[in-house]
Scaffold this active site. Structure first.
Site, PDB file in Angstrom:
ATOM      1  N   GLY A   1       0.812  -1.208   0.000  1.00  0.00           N
ATOM      2  CA  GLY A   1       0.000   0.000   0.000  1.00  0.00           C
ATOM      3  C   GLY A   1       0.846   1.258   0.000  1.00  0.00           C
TER       4      GLY A   1
ATOM      5  N   GLN B   1       0.138   7.523   4.802  1.00  0.00           N
ATOM      6  CA  GLN B   1       0.265   7.294   3.363  1.00  0.00           C
ATOM      7  C   GLN B   1      -0.449   8.376   2.561  1.00  0.00           C
ATOM      8  OE1 GLN B   1      -0.991   3.272   2.589  1.00  0.00           O
ATOM      9  NE2 GLN B   1       0.730   2.380   3.697  1.00  0.00           N
TER      10      GLN B   1
ATOM     11  N   ASP C   1       0.078  -0.564  12.997  1.00  0.00           N
ATOM     12  CA  ASP C   1       0.574  -1.854  12.509  1.00  0.00           C
ATOM     13  C   ASP C   1       0.814  -2.864  13.626  1.00  0.00           C
ATOM     14  OD1 ASP C   1       0.509  -1.191   9.823  1.00  0.00           O
ATOM     15  OD2 ASP C   1       2.567  -0.434   9.809  1.00  0.00           O
TER      16      ASP C   1
ATOM     17  N   LYS D   1      -6.426  -3.282   5.943  1.00  0.00           N
ATOM     18  CA  LYS D   1      -5.000  -3.599   5.844  1.00  0.00           C
ATOM     19  C   LYS D   1      -4.825  -4.795   4.906  1.00  0.00           C
ATOM     20  CE  LYS D   1      -2.995  -0.474   8.404  1.00  0.00           C
ATOM     21  NZ  LYS D   1      -1.909   0.380   7.869  1.00  0.00           N
TER      22      LYS D   1
END
Length: 428
Positions: free
Chosen positions: A92, A167, A313, A340
């Site tokens: 990603g 991101q 994460d 995810k």
């Protein structure tokens, strides 16, 4: 399939984890955009980072790699039109950050990924890039790869994100680097800030005020030497393993300790974890140190939503600690886990339940009642590297053998994970 048996002894000694994945991606991208040569030491060699490297080469960027040393020959922000589709595979970060870069070039870039990545939402990146002036054609009402971007003359914008996302923020800052005027991004909570730190390191001027970051267009980047610290997210598996296996005393060397990444340490210490930071220093603009971890009886915890971005994460491995803790633990405000590499909430609930953990699914998290006997059985990683590694750590405390299907998913971020775990738990 990988078989895990209960640890024969405590985890002792020292271990070094591979280079940080987030920083490795960004060092490649910023090095490619810069003038001059960028040298990267301790680069993470894994499927995700190699996907970024391969995409940059398709843009005409010259890159030389010798094991974990990488030399990037900068293009001064002059990429060539790719003659092929850019395949981000399972990454990603590759897909979203390079979308921001692609939006600045006056040619077409076509992106795709593997089956998992093609299910992950992209509108949160593609929509603001369209507002800046890029033309985007994407599958699924503009939300999924494959998609094509034709960039060009972008106009700076002020963006307020509904959800904190490093991101998305990074993609917009990279687009803003070549946009007309200023581009700002404001988040509801602070997400990881590697891009901001590294942009400054490469010579860009940015303004940071609380949850807002602003970059002005037309800036040049200059090639740098980047020393990548050990990946905190990877270290987290050994941190929790040492906490839950009796008689453990482990030192994890040279770990990146960026405060936007280390929410897990805060939560584990609240649970009673004995973790000390040693040899704290700064390297390439990032805080780094050694972590000393000792076996610790843990108590339950409730994770507040505001800390979620700083440990997004680490929830699969936190769930392992919760399963071994005394009392009822709760995670809320973590709906991002559903998009995810797998739906991590569902993956945790389904696979941990098979191993005897009392776990309940919530729309935005989960509840775990700790203290049940952990049972070895057959479980599935759902092709998710962090689920695979978390199940392996949980298996260290299980009665019987734990068999992990699709365990090869660890190659996405840490191909040598199982070998290292075996060394620490069996004395090999």
């Amino acid at each position: 399939m990988k078989k895990i048996t209960a640890a024969k002894k405590g985890l002792k000694g020292q271990v070094t984890v591979p280079g940080d994945k987030s920083i490795s991606h960004r060092a490649l991208i910023l090095g490619a955009l810069a003038e001059g040569i960028t040298e990267i030491e301790n680069f993470l060699v894994a499927q995700d980072t190699l996907a970024t490297l391969n995409c940059l080469e398709k843009y005409g960027v010259r890159i030389e790699r010798r094991d974990t040393f990488v030399r990037v020959f900068g293009t001064a922000q002059n990429f060539s039109e790719p003659q092929d589709v850019l395949d981000a595979q399972n990454s990603g970060t590759t897909l979203r950050l390079l979308s921001g870069v692609a939006a600045t070039f006056p040619f077409v870039s076509v992106f795709t990924g593997d089956a998992s990545l093609r299910r992950r939402p992209m509108k949160r990146v593609l929509e603001p890039l369209t507002q800046m002036g890029a033309r985007v054609l994407a599958r699924g009402q503009g939300d999924y790869a494959p998609f094509a971007i034709k960039g060009g003359k972008l106009r700076g914008q002020d963006f307020i994100l509904k959800k904190a996302s490093a991101q998305v923020k990074s993609a917009l800052l990279l687009a803003g680097l070549r946009a007309e005027g200023n581009t700002s991004v404001t988040e509801p909570q602070l997400s990881r800030d590697h891009t901001e730190r590294m942009l400054v390191g490469f010579g860009a001027k940015i303004k940071r005020e609380g949850l807002r970051v602003e970059i002005s267009g037309g800036q040049k980047l200059l090639g740098q030497k980047v020393i990548v610290p050990g990946d905190f997210s990877t270290a987290s598996f050994f941190i929790v393993a040492a906490l839950i296996v009796p008689d453990s005393h482990l030192i994890i060397k040279n770990v990146g300790l960026n405060p936007t990444r280390t929410g897990l340490l805060t939560v584990l210490k609240e649970m009673g974890a004995n973790i000390q930071i040693l040899n704290f220093h700064e390297n390439s603009g990032e805080p780094v140190g050694d972590l000393e971890v000792k076996y610790s009886p843990l108590k339950a915890v409730e994770v507040p939503p505001e800390i979620v971005p700083a440990m997004i994460d680490e929830f699969p491995i936190l769930a392992v600690a919760m399963a071994l803790a005394y009392g009822e633990s709760k995670v809320r405000g973590a709906e991002e886990l559903r998009v995810k590499e797998s739906d991590r909430i569902k993956s945790i609930v389904s696979e941990f339940s098979k191993m005897g953990v009392a776990v309940k699914e919530l729309p935005d998290g989960f509840i775990i009642s700790g203290g049940n006997k952990i049972l070895g059985t057959t479980v599935d990683s759902h092709h998710d590297h962090r689920i695979a590694m978390s199940l392996a750590v949980l298996g260290l405390t299980a009665a019987g053998t734990t068999e992990i299907l699709n365990a090869d998913a660890v190659a996405i971020s840490y191909p040598e994970f199982f070998q290292q775990l075996t060394k620490l738990t069996e004395g090999a």
